[in-house]
Design a protein around this motif. Structure first.
Motif, PDB file in Angstrom:
ATOM      1  N   GLU A 261     -51.531 -51.775 -53.670  1.00 18.51           N
ATOM      2  CA  GLU A 261     -50.918 -52.685 -54.649  1.00 18.51           C
ATOM      3  C   GLU A 261     -50.731 -51.953 -55.971  1.00 18.51           C
ATOM      4  OE1 GLU A 261     -49.781 -55.400 -53.566  1.00 18.51           O
ATOM      5  OE2 GLU A 261     -50.877 -55.521 -51.666  1.00 18.51           O
ATOM      6  N   TRP A 262     -49.759 -52.408 -56.775  1.00 19.63           N
ATOM      7  CA  TRP A 262     -49.426 -51.616 -57.948  1.00 19.63           C
ATOM      8  C   TRP A 262     -48.760 -52.430 -59.049  1.00 19.63           C
ATOM      9  CZ3 TRP A 262     -44.226 -51.807 -58.959  1.00 19.63           C
ATOM     10  CH2 TRP A 262     -43.384 -52.138 -57.886  1.00 19.63           C
ATOM     11  N   VAL A 263     -48.780 -51.832 -60.242  1.00 22.15           N
ATOM     12  CA  VAL A 263     -48.047 -52.299 -61.419  1.00 22.15           C
ATOM     13  C   VAL A 263     -47.408 -51.076 -62.057  1.00 22.15           C
ATOM     14  CG1 VAL A 263     -48.219 -53.338 -63.723  1.00 22.15           C
ATOM     15  CG2 VAL A 263     -49.671 -54.188 -61.860  1.00 22.15           C
ATOM     16  N   ARG A 273     -44.467 -55.396 -60.436  1.00 21.93           N
ATOM     17  CA  ARG A 273     -45.680 -55.285 -59.634  1.00 21.93           C
ATOM     18  C   ARG A 273     -45.340 -55.552 -58.177  1.00 21.93           C
ATOM     19  NH1 ARG A 273     -49.113 -60.565 -61.663  1.00 21.93           N
ATOM     20  NH2 ARG A 273     -47.678 -62.176 -60.948  1.00 21.93           N
ATOM     21  N   SER A 274     -46.219 -55.095 -57.305  1.00 25.37           N
ATOM     22  CA  SER A 274     -46.043 -55.340 -55.874  1.00 25.37           C
ATOM     23  C   SER A 274     -46.272 -56.816 -55.588  1.00 25.37           C
ATOM     24  CB  SER A 274     -46.999 -54.467 -55.074  1.00 25.37           C
ATOM     25  OG  SER A 274     -48.339 -54.666 -55.482  1.00 25.37           O
ATOM     26  N   CYS A 277     -49.973 -57.949 -55.625  1.00 25.60           N
ATOM     27  CA  CYS A 277     -50.861 -57.326 -56.605  1.00 25.60           C
ATOM     28  C   CYS A 277     -51.689 -58.391 -57.317  1.00 25.60           C
ATOM     29  CB  CYS A 277     -50.057 -56.540 -57.625  1.00 25.60           C
ATOM     30  SG  CYS A 277     -51.088 -55.684 -58.835  1.00 25.60           S
TER      31      CYS A 277
END
Length: 289
Positions: A261-263, A273-274, A277
């Motif tokens: 997951e990411w930003v 973002r994912s 996330c």
């Protein structure tokens, strides 16, 4: 809780444990860090990668070389060659060299055929000609994982933080996502437990107008579209790798394949973002929510 702070590999470390670490345990951690640094640091004349940069040829493979360089192959494929472990000479050309001269020269793209120049196995690491390996896209995360593993026999919760690359075992930890244009602010917060969070930003290791350590290996030029990235994964190496990949097209797709997951925040100040996330964002949303 007890907090051990120290400097190593050019960054500030903080290791938080329920009880103070003995001198024996601290020595073990220091040995893990020194061993990694002696293998992979391009800032040390006595490292294995510095030897290869001077002389080419073959050296005994450091522990974990296959894990790291196999991940680099996936990073390179996902980003169309933008991430490349032979980017060391590109960084040096812009002034982020072994002496940290910070004097920029001409841009130097990294070799596009890096996988034909660099080869690795469980026993050997070799280059076809002298060239500078740089594992900065995921190396610090890998080292965080190694340090956390060295503390596996400690009871209770452990947090290892190497300049913003963080791995947590045990208790949930709430972490602010530092604003890349104002370190006194956060663009959001996220809580992690038994996970890693790694960040990258163009305001870190920056030394001039538009000069920073996140380069596009295809051009040798610093990236311009994205200002900061954060990635959450079960291990810090993959979180670190995705935090790098997110500066380029293909990064979100790699994150999805790896279950990360990411930003990320653009230089225009918008955040993406994912889909899953867990971060709570305070800044304006971009197109990917």
């Amino acid at each position: 809780m007890s907090l051990w702070r120290f400097d190593a590999i050019g960054t500030r470390w903080e290791i938080e444990t329920e009880n103070s670490l003995s001198e024996t345990v601290r020595a073990r951690v220091s040995a893990v860090i020194d061993s990694f640094d002696r293998a992979w640091s391009r800032f040390r004349a006595d490292s294995l990668v510095s030897s290869l940069a001077r002389n080419g040829g073959e050296v005994p493979a450091p522990t974990g070389a296959v894990v790291m360089l196999d991940a680099y192959r996936e990073l390179s494929d996902a980003t169309g060659g933008a991430v490349n472990p032979l980017v060391g000479e590109s960084l040096s050309a812009l002034g982020y060299d072994a002496a940290v001269s910070l004097v920029a020269g001409a841009r130097r793209p990294a070799p596009a055929d890096w996988a034909g120049i660099l080869s690795w196995s469980d026993t050997r690491l070799s280059v076809r000609s002298s060239t500078q390996i740089d594992v900065g896209a995921l190396g610090k995360g890998r080292l965080v994982d190694l340090v956390l593993a060295e503390l596996a026999d400690l009871p209770g919760s452990v947090t290892v933080d190497a300049g913003g690359d963080i791995a947590v075992r045990g208790d949930e930890v709430r972490i602010g996502l530092e604003h890349p244009f104002d370190p006194a602010k956060a663009i959001g917060v996220v809580s992690i437990r038994d996970q890693a969070l790694c960040a990258s930003a163009i305001n870190r290791r920056a030394w001039g107008d538009g000069l920073h350590h996140v380069l596009d290996a295809r051009t040798g030029a610093p990236v311009r579209t994205w200002a900061a990235t954060w990635a959450i994964a079960p291990d810090a190496m993959r979180a670190d790798a995705v935090a790098t990949a997110l500066f380029f097209d293909g990064g979100p797709e790699l994150a999805a394949r790896w279950g990360v997951e990411w930003v990320r925040m653009s230089t225009a100040g918008l955040a993406e973002r994912s889909p899953n996330c867990p971060a709570e964002l305070f800044t304006a949303p971009g197109i990917r929510r």
